[in-house]
Structures are given as structure tokens and as C-alpha cells.
Design an enzyme around this catalytic site. Structure first.
Site, PDB file in Angstrom:
ATOM      1  N   GLN B 124       0.714  -1.124  -0.046  1.00  0.00           N
ATOM      2  CA  GLN B 124      -0.137  -0.108  -0.048  1.00  0.00           C
ATOM      3  C   GLN B 124       1.027   1.075   0.025  1.00  0.00           C
ATOM      4  OE1 GLN B 124      -2.376   0.494   3.475  1.00  0.00           O
ATOM      5  NE2 GLN B 124      -3.574   2.046   2.911  1.00  0.00           N
ATOM      6  N   GLU B 242     -10.040  -0.763   5.605  1.00  0.00           N
ATOM      7  CA  GLU B 242      -8.686  -0.947   6.428  1.00  0.00           C
ATOM      8  C   GLU B 242      -9.040  -0.737   7.603  1.00  0.00           C
ATOM      9  OE1 GLU B 242      -5.616   1.917   6.047  1.00  0.00           O
ATOM     10  OE2 GLU B 242      -4.189   0.483   6.527  1.00  0.00           O
TER      11      GLU B 242
END
Lengths: 379, 382
Positions: B124, B242
Site C-alpha cells: 500500500q 482498512e
């Protein structure tokens, strides 16, 4: 605020009807007036609640009740909590009337239940023999079989609503079990305490009380199970009420933070207060989850131990959260939060009563651990 | 292609999962108090993929198990009870759900199967040296040059970037626009010329995260997800996934199981004070799980994930930290032993769990940022 799965329609209607009732007859002024009376609540409003069926929510329709679920019961008490209503909804219907109904003695049910559900008469439950204990092991009174019936002795502590009640269910140790009895009037109040919210609790003596066989609500082989069941239902109701009280006190406080200005800004713009407010918000959401889970367990086919564990988890979370949050609601309001005349006081006082009633958070965590983690962990 | 797991009763479902874990999960995956690298987790990952179990929450049409929330929690619970460590899951937990929602038909068809099979491992590319909590201050740039985007900048705190085959990147595509408005969302191969990775050693002694340097990295024009300058929409959606992932009760639950194991082995339950601590922590986890289930329920019934989800991450991460702090207490003189100590016959790495729990309140938006969000967006404070 965020809620999980949508509620069934009838439950939303129940919530709406409570909100309508509060708007019509139970604003903060009306609550204060009721608290100042000897009963600590309004008999007139009690009758009105009975007319709406709130005193017979769980009773099967065959016994003149609404036959609703524990999820519905939690919704009712959640809403009455938001308005800090002082009426004994968790006491008369859940502790006394329900013990009679579960006992199922036809004579007693026909004679006593109608008056309790219609709101004409009040009754309570006397059982507890020691402070800080939660279950059948703590029953105070004793019962001995006589030729024609029963003879009672001993005392019960912390009996709510004792001075207002026209009768009571008494739990008493009988041999190796616990039996339940109905006593008309005839109670002997040894000592009485006025509590923070205007209600009261009493020590009741049953020494020398002789009862006929027709006073038996449930014999020693099943009285203990009924006692646990009614206590757990009342604990669920108290947990729901605590959640409602906490939410309302918190909402008042958020409104205060948005509007109260100091140093040229709303005090709610200060990060120190914002972060504390968020911590309370999180705790309230956890309490909502714990309450939902307990109501579902009570309505489902879980074992008695599993139901008790979930109720204890909810009472521990809702009780502790309520105390933590209202304490800080006082602080965030500043001096006005410490006055009796400001409505926050209604919420603080009732939270203090209900969080201690039928077991505080510490006691319920212990019970949860014993039920869930087993003797090995609890020992 | 796959069994209808949701039609199964919970008990046989759990037994099926338990048996599989017991038979197939390699010992090196059990009770690890750190994030595992691909070389350590690959054998297990490939077994999960072969069984069709790598994406329990994804819809069946995209290669997932399509589990309902009850089964999902049971599935995870069996893994937690067995002590199965977290495997590389960024593609499965974050990018996959994002592509399912925002990706083009081609992007879904190309990437989703490769995520489910572990052919691709994602990392990420969000934080930058000057853009941590203030993510929208990011400066990595992307400029269109014919059929390619050209990326320049630096990412940091990129978890397991050294193992990744691919990276998703937030980059600025309109330098004139205000902060959030000029950002886009890109997909890139890690072997693209111009990408350099430098691992960073953590307090725990592992190389869990990395710096990633982007130096004239050219990626195809089709590598953008969603519209140009619409990256913040996706950044936020992904942060929602997330936070839901980080708010999962599994991290706290795993730590709690270890605390229980070491406390039992060292006789600590005889101490009522510890019993009280343990009951409190257990209820903190149980109520987190019940709240998580409420959010997952809402998500399943099609409601969008609101800002409220931050509460899960705050409570989950802070509860996990409290549990690991109790582990240090129970460990007594072995609290600071690297690699752990022996409690009765039970080996527990208390220090490792303590360190593993620290970044939970920092990454994915620190607890302070989450509280700012909740105060404004949910409580309506000024």
C-alpha cells in the site's frame, strides 16, 4: 447514530409509543414531581403505563399479556431510560408478576396477577441475603414445612418498592432448594433507605410468617430456576434503561459542548474534550452491542447458563459505561452539572441506582467469568 | 465450484475448518508474535488458495467463499483458536474490495483472480515522509505522458513492500487543485524500472515496513482506478475497509488466547486480581466482536461504511494493547525476553506480542486522528 440490523416494525412502533407517552405526560418537570412523592413515582402514570400494556409485555397473551420478546422489553426500557422515568417497570412486572406467572399456580395467578398488570396494585420480590452476591446461593429467608403449610424466617435485604407494595414474592431456602411464596400485605420493614433517584429499598423480615399451602408460588425443585430467570430479565431491563439514561445524558452534554462558548469558541472545539467525548461514544456503542447480544440470547434457545452469562456481560458493560459517562457529563458541564435543578441530575441519580441494583459491574464480571471461563479460571 | 457454506450448520462448518487448519497449517505459522514474510507464509497461503479459502468475505463470483457474517466470524475464530498467524493479506482485505466496487471490468478480471491465488502480493503506497496523519498533504506526482503515467516521489511505512509484486499508489495528478481534489489512485508492478525499496527495522527487530522510492516510474495509462483526480474517493473507501479490517476482533482475540494460555500455565488465575483483569479484557474483546458484527451486518445489507467504523479500530487496537501489557505483567522477569519465555510448559513471546500491538494505534490513521474524525463527523462537535 449508527445502528446494526434494522429493527422489526412492531418494535419501532413500541419505541414511538414510549416517545409519545413521554411527550404527553412525563417531561422532566413531571418526573421531578413524581420523585418528590412518598412512592418516588407517579401512581397515575403507572396506571397509564399499565393501560398501554407495559406492565404485561412479557406475559403470554393467554395470561392477559402482550406476549412480546426480550428484545421488545429491552426497547421499552431503553426508551423509558432516555426519559429517566422513575416508575417500577423493572420491579412489579418483571420480578413479582413474572415470578407468579412462571410459577403457574392457578389460584394465585387468578387472584393476584390481574391487579398487578392493570396497575391497581404493586408488588415486589424479596430474596437477597447478603450484599454483592447475585444468585440463588445468596437467598436470605428460610422456609420450613409445617402440617398445613409453611413457616418462614429470616430477612431479605435491598427489597425495592417495599413500602408501596401490597404484597411480595419471597424466595426462601427450603431444604436443598429454593421455594417461592406469595405474601399479602403482612410485611415487616426492618429498615428503609431512600436512594439517590427518590426510590427506596428496605430490609424486610419474614420472621414468624406462617403461610398456607395456597401461598406456594413454586416449590423447592424449581423455585431457584424461576428466581434466576426473573432476576436476569430485570437485569436485562436495567441494562437497557442504563443505556437509555447514558445516551440521553451524553446527548445533553454534546449539545452543551456545541453551544457553550468560552475563550471566544464553543468548548466542543477543544480537542481535549472532543477526544473524551469520543471515548464515551465508543463505550456507549459497545454497551448497545452487549445489550443486543443479551436480548438475543434471552430470546433464543441458549442454555440457562449461557443466557445468564450474556445478561451479566450486558449488565457489567451498561452499568460501568453509565457510571463512567455520566461522571464526565457532570465535569463537561462545569458547575451547572453539579446542580440539582439542572436535568442532568435526574440521569446521574438514576444511573447510580440502577448500576448498583441487582449487581454492579464488578459482581457481573465475576459471574460472567465463572459461567464462561469455568471454575478453573475463576478459582 | 464451491460448497454452500452458508447452508451448513455452524458446528460441522467449524469442524471442517478446524480439521483443515490442524491438518494443513504448518507449525511455523502458529503463535507467531510478528508479521510473517511471504517466504514463511507461502506454503500455507497456497493451501488456502487451493482449497478456495483465501478470501472468506469476498463474493463467490470473484473467487471468494461468500460467507455470511456468522460464518465469517466462526471461520476467523477457528483460525484464532488454533493461533494461526496473519498471512500477507493487503490485496485480499483492502485492494480486492476496492476493485470489486470501483475497478473496471478489465481490472477486476485481471487482478482479482491473481489476488485470490496469491500470484500477486500487494502493498500500500499511501504514507509519505511529509504526509502521515495528514495523508492529503502527499506530494508524489503522476503526469500523463502519451500512453503512460510517470510517477515520482517517495512512499514510507509501506508494510512488507520487499515481498510485494504490486503496489497501489496515491499520487497527485493536479498540483493546482486543493489538497484532496487533485489526487488519483494507481496500480503498479513493483518490478517497474525506477522503483527502489529500502526496508526499515522496527522496534521488534523485524523488517516489517519499507521506504519505496519512485523515480520516473512509467506505468500504462490504464493503471488508474476510477477517474483522474477522483483518487480521494477511493482512498477514503479503502481506509474504510482498512479500518474495518483493523477493527476486526481477531487481533485482540489472538492476544487474549495467548494471555490465557500463559496465565493458566503459570497459575495466575488463582489470583483474584488477575481474574478481574482477565474478565475485563475478555469482555472488552467480546463486546468488540459484537460491535464488529453489527458493522459487518450493515455492510452486508448494502449500507455504506460510515465514519463510525473508526470506533472499531480505536477499541480493537487499544484493547489489543491492553492485553499485551497484561502479558508483560504476567511474564514477570521474562517480560523483556527477546523471542519469549517459558511459562510452565507453554512458550509465549510476550515481548513480541507487546511490540506487534504498538503500531495498531498509529497505522491506518492514528487513534488521535480517528478520534478527531468521530468527534466531527459523528458527534457533530465544532
Amino acid at each position: 447514530m449508527f445502528t446494526g440490523a434494522a429493527e422489526p416494525e412492531h418494535r419501532r412502533q413500541l419505541r414511538d409509543s414510549v416517545a409519545d407517552f413521554v411527550r404527553g405526560s412525563a417531561d422532566a418537570k413531571a418526573v421531578r414531581d413524581a420523585i418528590a412523592t412518598r412512592d418516588g413515582f407517579s401512581r397515575k402514570r403507572w396506571k397509564a403505563m399499565a393501560d398501554l400494556g407495559w406492565t404485561a409485555l412479557l406475559l403470554p397473551e393467554a395470561q392477559g399479556g402482550l406476549g412480546m420478546s426480550f428484545g421488545d422489553l429491552a426497547a421499552l426500557h431503553h426508551e423509558t431510560g432516555k426519559a429517566a422515568l422513575p416508575e417500577p417497570l423493572a420491579i412489579v412486572p418483571l420480578l413479582a408478576a413474572r415470578a407468579l406467572a412462571l410459577g403457574g399456580d392457578r389460584g394465585l395467578c387468578e387472584r393476584v396477577l390481574p391487579g398487578l398488570t392493570s396497575g391497581e396494585t404493586l408488588a415486589t420480590l424479596a430474596w437477597q441475603g447478603a450484599p454483592g452476591v447475585l444468585g440463588g446461593e445468596a437467598v436470605g429467608p428460610q422456609a420450613r414445612k409445617t402440617g398445613s403449610g409453611w413457616s418462614l424466617s429470616g430477612q431479605a435485604l435491598f427489597v425495592p418498592c417495599a413500602a408501596s407494595a401490597a404484597g411480595m414474592v419471597v424466595a426462601a431456602r427450603a431444604g436443598s432448594g429454593i421455594a417461592l411464596f406469595w405474601i399479602d400485605g403482612g410485611r415487616s420493614i426492618v429498615a428503609q433507605q431512600r436512594l439517590a433517584d427518590g426510590s427506596s429499598q428496605a430490609s424486610v423480615s419474614v420472621d414468624g410468617v406462617g403461610l398456607g399451602a395456597d401461598a406456594l408460588v413454586a416449590g423447592p425443585e424449581r423455585g431457584g430456576d424461576i428466581l434466576e430467570a426473573v432476576l436476569d430479565a430485570a437485569r436485562l431491563a436495567a441494562s437497557a434503561e442504563l443505556l437509555g439514561l447514558t445516551e440521553q445524558a451524553f446527548a445533553m452534554t454534546m449539545e452543551h459542548l456545541r453551544t457553550r462558548r468560552q475563550f471566544g469558541a464553543p468548548i466542543g472545539s477543544f480537542q481535549a474534550l472532543q477526544h473524551r467525548a469520543v471515548d464515551h461514544y465508543i463505550r456507549i456503542e459497545l454497551a448497545r452491542s452487549a445489550l443486543d447480544r443479551a436480548a438475543r440470547a434471552m430470546d433464543g434457545d441458549a442454555s440457562a447458563a449461557e443466557r445468564s452469562a450474556e445478561v451479566s456481560a450486558a449488565k457489567a458493560r451498561c452499568g460501568e459505561t453509565a457510571r463512567e459517562v455520566v461522571k464526565d457529563c457532570i465535569q463537561m458541564h462545569g458547575a451547572i452539572g453539579y446542580t440539582a435543578e439542572y436535568d442532568l441530575s435526574l440521569y446521574v441519580n438514576r444511573v447510580l441506582v440502577l448500576s448498583a441494583w441487582l449487581g454492579n459491574a464488578r459482581a457481573h464480571r465475576d459471574r460472567w467469568a465463572a459461567l464462561r471461563l469455568g471454575a478453573g479460571a475463576a478459582a | 465450484m464451491s460448497a454452500d457454506y452458508n447452508a451448513m450448520d455452524e458446528r460441522p462448518f467449524r469442524e471442517m475448518v478446524r480439521d483443515f487448519v490442524r491438518a494443513e497449517c504448518p507449525p511455523n505459522m502458529i503463535h507467531q508474535a510478528r508479521r510473517l514474510h511471504w517466504r514463511e507464509a507461502s506454503a500455507w497461503c497456497l493451501k488456502l488458495a487451493a482449497r478456495g479459502w483465501s478470501a472468506p468475505a469476498w463474493p463467490v463470483e470473484h473467487g471468494g467463499m461468500g460467507l455470511d457474517i456468522g460464518k465469517l466470524i466462526a471461520f476467523q475464530d477457528e483460525f484464532d483458536r488454533a493461533g494461526v498467524a496473519r498471512h500477507p493479506d493487503i490485496g485480499l482485505s483492502m485492494l480486492g474490495p476496492l476493485l470489486i466496487r470501483f475497478g473496471s471490468v478489465e481490472q477486476k478480471a485481471h487482478h482479482l483472480p491473481r489476488i485470490v491465488s496469491f500470484q500477486d502480493l500487494w502493498c500500500q503506497g499511501y504514507s509519505e515522509p511529509g504526509a502521515g496523519s495528514d495523508l492529503a498533504a502527499l506530494r508524489t506526482s503522476a503526469v500523463l505522458d502519451g500512453e503512460h503515467w510517470v510517477l515520482n516521489g517517495q512512499k514510507i511505512w509501506t508494510t512488507l513492500a520487499q515481498d510485494a509484486t504490486d503496489i497501489f499508489i496515491l499520487a497527485r495528478t493536479d498540483p493546482q487543485a486543493k489538497k484532496q481534489a487533485g489526487i488519483s489512485f494507481f496500480l503498479a508492478r513493483m518490478d517497474a524500472p525506477g522503483i527502489t525499496v529500502r526496508p526499515i527495522r522496527t522496534l521488534a527487530g523485524d523488517e516489517e515496513f519499507c521506504e519505496v522510492f519512485l523515480d520516473n516510474v512509467r506505468i500504462p495509462k490504464t493503471s488508474i482506478v476510477g477517474a483522474t483526480n477522483d483518487g480521494w474517493t477511493m482512498a477514503k473507501a479503502l481506509l474504510g475497509f482498512e479500518r474495518l479490517m483493523h477493527g476486526s476482533p481477531k487481533f485482540a482475540q489472538m492476544a487474549l488466547f495467548r494471555l490465557e494460555a500463559m496465565a493458566r500455565a503459570s497459575g495466575r488465575f488463582a489470583d483474584p486480581a488477575f481474574g478481574e483483569t482477565f474478565a475485563r479484557l475478555s469482555l472488552d474483546v467480546a463486546d468488540l466482536a459484537a460491535t464488529y458484527a453489527r458493522f459487518a451486518d450493515a455492510l452486508k445489507s448494502g449500507r455504506p461504511l460510515g465514519p463510525e467504523v473508526s470506533l472499531l479500530k480505536i477499541w480493537g487496537a487499544e484493547t489489543t494493547q491492553r492485553i499485551t501489557e497484561a502479558m508483560l505483567d504476567v511474564a514477570e522477569e521474562q517480560a523483556a525476553a527477546r523471542g519469549g519465555g517459558l511459562f510452565g510448559k507453554t512458550e509465549v513471546d510476550a515481548l513480541g506480542h507487546y511490540f506487534l500491538a504498538r503500531p495498531g494505534t498509529i497505522y491506518g490513521g492514528s487513534s488521535e486522528i480517528q478520534r478527531n474524525i468521530l468527534a466531527k463527523a459523528v458527534l457533530g462537535l465544532p
